[in-house]
Each structure stands twice: as structure tokens, then as C-alpha cells.
Design a protein around this motif. Structure first.
Motif, PDB file in Angstrom:
ATOM      1  N   GLN A  53       0.829  -1.208   0.000  1.00 24.24           N
ATOM      2  CA  GLN A  53       0.000   0.000   0.000  1.00 24.24           C
ATOM      3  C   GLN A  53       0.858   1.249   0.000  1.00 24.24           C
ATOM      4  N   ASN A  54       1.952   1.237   0.760  1.00 24.67           N
ATOM      5  CA  ASN A  54       2.865   2.375   0.795  1.00 24.67           C
ATOM      6  C   ASN A  54       3.504   2.595  -0.571  1.00 24.67           C
ATOM      7  N   LEU A  55       3.891   1.527  -1.249  1.00 28.07           N
ATOM      8  CA  LEU A  55       4.471   1.631  -2.580  1.00 28.07           C
ATOM      9  C   LEU A  55       3.466   2.195  -3.570  1.00 28.07           C
ATOM     10  N   ALA A  56       2.231   1.702  -3.534  1.00 26.24           N
ATOM     11  CA  ALA A  56       1.198   2.195  -4.447  1.00 26.24           C
ATOM     12  C   ALA A  56       0.933   3.680  -4.216  1.00 26.24           C
ATOM     13  N   LYS A  57       0.907   4.093  -2.942  1.00 26.89           N
ATOM     14  CA  LYS A  57       0.682   5.500  -2.626  1.00 26.89           C
ATOM     15  C   LYS A  57       1.831   6.364  -3.146  1.00 26.89           C
ATOM     16  N   ASN A  58       3.067   5.915  -2.926  1.00 28.85           N
ATOM     17  CA  ASN A  58       4.219   6.684  -3.403  1.00 28.85           C
ATOM     18  C   ASN A  58       4.290   6.730  -4.920  1.00 28.85           C
ATOM     19  N   GLN A  59       3.921   5.654  -5.597  1.00 24.77           N
ATOM     20  CA  GLN A  59       3.899   5.659  -7.056  1.00 24.77           C
ATOM     21  C   GLN A  59       2.850   6.638  -7.581  1.00 24.77           C
ATOM     22  N   TYR A  60       1.696   6.666  -6.922  1.00 26.81           N
ATOM     23  CA  TYR A  60       0.656   7.610  -7.318  1.00 26.81           C
ATOM     24  C   TYR A  60       1.129   9.053  -7.135  1.00 26.81           C
ATOM     25  N   LEU A  61       1.755   9.319  -5.989  1.00 27.66           N
ATOM     26  CA  LEU A  61       2.248  10.667  -5.725  1.00 27.66           C
ATOM     27  C   LEU A  61       3.328  11.065  -6.725  1.00 27.66           C
ATOM     28  N   LEU A  62       4.172  10.121  -7.115  1.00 31.05           N
ATOM     29  CA  LEU A  62       5.207  10.412  -8.112  1.00 31.05           C
ATOM     30  C   LEU A  62       4.584  10.676  -9.475  1.00 31.05           C
ATOM     31  N   ALA A  63       3.580   9.882  -9.854  1.00 41.28           N
ATOM     32  CA  ALA A  63       2.938  10.042 -11.159  1.00 41.28           C
ATOM     33  C   ALA A  63       2.184  11.359 -11.266  1.00 41.28           C
ATOM     34  N   THR A  64       1.646  11.833 -10.152  1.00 44.40           N
ATOM     35  CA  THR A  64       0.890  13.087 -10.181  1.00 44.40           C
ATOM     36  C   THR A  64       1.754  14.299  -9.853  1.00 44.40           C
ATOM     37  N   GLY A  65       3.026  14.083  -9.573  1.00 46.26           N
ATOM     38  CA  GLY A  65       3.935  15.190  -9.301  1.00 46.26           C
ATOM     39  C   GLY A  65       3.795  15.788  -7.918  1.00 46.26           C
ATOM     40  N   ILE A  67       5.059  14.465  -5.108  1.00 39.19           N
ATOM     41  CA  ILE A  67       6.089  13.971  -4.193  1.00 39.19           C
ATOM     42  C   ILE A  67       7.302  14.890  -4.267  1.00 39.19           C
ATOM     43  N   GLU A  68       7.890  15.177  -3.120  1.00 39.23           N
ATOM     44  CA  GLU A  68       9.027  16.091  -3.073  1.00 39.23           C
ATOM     45  C   GLU A  68      10.353  15.383  -3.333  1.00 39.23           C
ATOM     46  N   ASP A  69      10.488  14.166  -2.875  1.00 40.45           N
ATOM     47  CA  ASP A  69      11.738  13.434  -3.054  1.00 40.45           C
ATOM     48  C   ASP A  69      11.458  12.085  -3.716  1.00 40.45           C
ATOM     49  N   PRO A  70      11.777  11.966  -5.011  1.00 38.67           N
ATOM     50  CA  PRO A  70      11.435  10.758  -5.764  1.00 38.67           C
ATOM     51  C   PRO A  70      12.162   9.498  -5.310  1.00 38.67           C
ATOM     52  N   HIS A  71      13.221   9.642  -4.545  1.00 41.59           N
ATOM     53  CA  HIS A  71      13.940   8.448  -4.096  1.00 41.59           C
ATOM     54  C   HIS A  71      13.128   7.612  -3.116  1.00 41.59           C
ATOM     55  N   THR A  72      12.097   8.183  -2.506  1.00 44.73           N
ATOM     56  CA  THR A  72      11.259   7.420  -1.587  1.00 44.73           C
ATOM     57  C   THR A  72      10.499   6.311  -2.306  1.00 44.73           C
ATOM     58  N   VAL A  73      10.249   6.483  -3.617  1.00 44.41           N
ATOM     59  CA  VAL A  73       9.570   5.434  -4.378  1.00 44.41           C
ATOM     60  C   VAL A  73      10.478   4.209  -4.491  1.00 44.41           C
ATOM     61  N   GLY A  74      11.732   4.422  -4.740  1.00 49.82           N
ATOM     62  CA  GLY A  74      12.678   3.307  -4.803  1.00 49.82           C
ATOM     63  C   GLY A  74      12.832   2.610  -3.467  1.00 49.82           C
ATOM     64  N   ILE A  75      12.859   3.398  -2.408  1.00 48.93           N
ATOM     65  CA  ILE A  75      12.948   2.820  -1.061  1.00 48.93           C
ATOM     66  C   ILE A  75      11.705   1.996  -0.755  1.00 48.93           C
ATOM     67  N   ALA A  76      10.538   2.529  -1.096  1.00 45.60           N
ATOM     68  CA  ALA A  76       9.288   1.802  -0.854  1.00 45.60           C
ATOM     69  C   ALA A  76       9.239   0.521  -1.687  1.00 45.60           C
ATOM     70  N   ALA A  77       9.745   0.574  -2.916  1.00 44.45           N
ATOM     71  CA  ALA A  77       9.772  -0.626  -3.757  1.00 44.45           C
ATOM     72  C   ALA A  77      10.700  -1.677  -3.158  1.00 44.45           C
ATOM     73  N   SER A  78      11.842  -1.243  -2.638  1.00 47.27           N
ATOM     74  CA  SER A  78      12.772  -2.186  -2.005  1.00 47.27           C
ATOM     75  C   SER A  78      12.157  -2.801  -0.753  1.00 47.27           C
ATOM     76  N   GLN A  79      11.479  -1.997   0.043  1.00 47.47           N
ATOM     77  CA  GLN A  79      10.827  -2.522   1.245  1.00 47.47           C
ATOM     78  C   GLN A  79       9.754  -3.547   0.888  1.00 47.47           C
ATOM     79  N   ALA A  80       8.969  -3.240  -0.151  1.00 45.16           N
ATOM     80  CA  ALA A  80       7.918  -4.167  -0.573  1.00 45.16           C
ATOM     81  C   ALA A  80       8.521  -5.475  -1.068  1.00 45.16           C
ATOM     82  N   GLN A  81       9.587  -5.390  -1.837  1.00 50.39           N
ATOM     83  CA  GLN A  81      10.232  -6.604  -2.341  1.00 50.39           C
ATOM     84  C   GLN A  81      10.834  -7.432  -1.214  1.00 50.39           C
TER      85      GLN A  81
END
Length: 106
Positions: A53-65, A67-81
């Protein structure tokens, strides 16, 4: 964003006994192992859900612009994996233990 560190267990029974009183743990003497086993898998499944859920939320925020720091999406993806890998490893070890028990001859 704060990353919660992993807390080590001194033994597997600590997971089940953390929320029980001494009277209830004494009444479930034979069920301690079952409840510990169950709580470990429930926690792993809930962790997978939360990180997904955190990854999906961060991806949505990145897609809509938004999010302030895009590296959080990569961190969330790593945590999910990692949470998925942990759940898969737990499942594999549980199946291996079950198969080993079934091979025992009495």
C-alpha cells in the motif's frame, strides 16, 4: 520518513508471549507454539500488505507530481520486495519443516 529498525528476538516464543498475561499463557501451555507460529505469519502477511500500500501511494504521488523526493519510491519498492521475499522464505522453511516431520518414522 523514518525507517523502523528490525528488533531481534531472543527466541521464537517472545512473539506470542509479548501480548499475553502470565495467567493466559499458563492456560494455553500447549498452544504457545501454535500461536507463535500463527503470529509470525500474520505479521509477515500484514507487513506485505502495508508495504504494498505504501508503494502504491508513493507511485501515485510520483505520477501526479505531488512527491518532493522521488527516491522514496525506490525505497518503498525495495521494502515491498524485501517483505515479499521474507514471506516466501518463511513459507518455504515451513513447508520444508512439515515435509521433514512427515518423513520421520516412529
Amino acid at each position: 520518513m523514518f525507517i523502523t529498525p528490525i528488533q531481534p528476538w531472543s527466541r521464537v516464543g517472545d512473539a506470542a508471549a509479548s501480548g499475553q498475561t502470565s495467567a493466559s499463557s499458563q492456560s494455553l501451555k500447549g498452544q504457545d507454539g501454535v500461536s507463535a507460529f500463527k503470529s509470525i505469519f500474520e505479521e509477515a502477511i500484514n507487513n506485505v500488505r502495508e508495504t504494498d500500500q505504501n508503494l502504491a501511494k508513493n507511485q501515485y504521488l510520483l505520477a501526479t507530481g505531488q512527491i518532493e523526493d522521488p527516491h522514496t519510491v525506490g525505497i518503498a519498492a525495495s521494502q515491498a520486495q524485501l517483505s515479499i521475499d521474507l514471506l516466501a522464505a518463511l513459507r518455504t522453511k515451513a513447508l520444508e519443516a512439515y515435509n521433514e516431520i512427515m518423513r520421520l518414522s516412529l
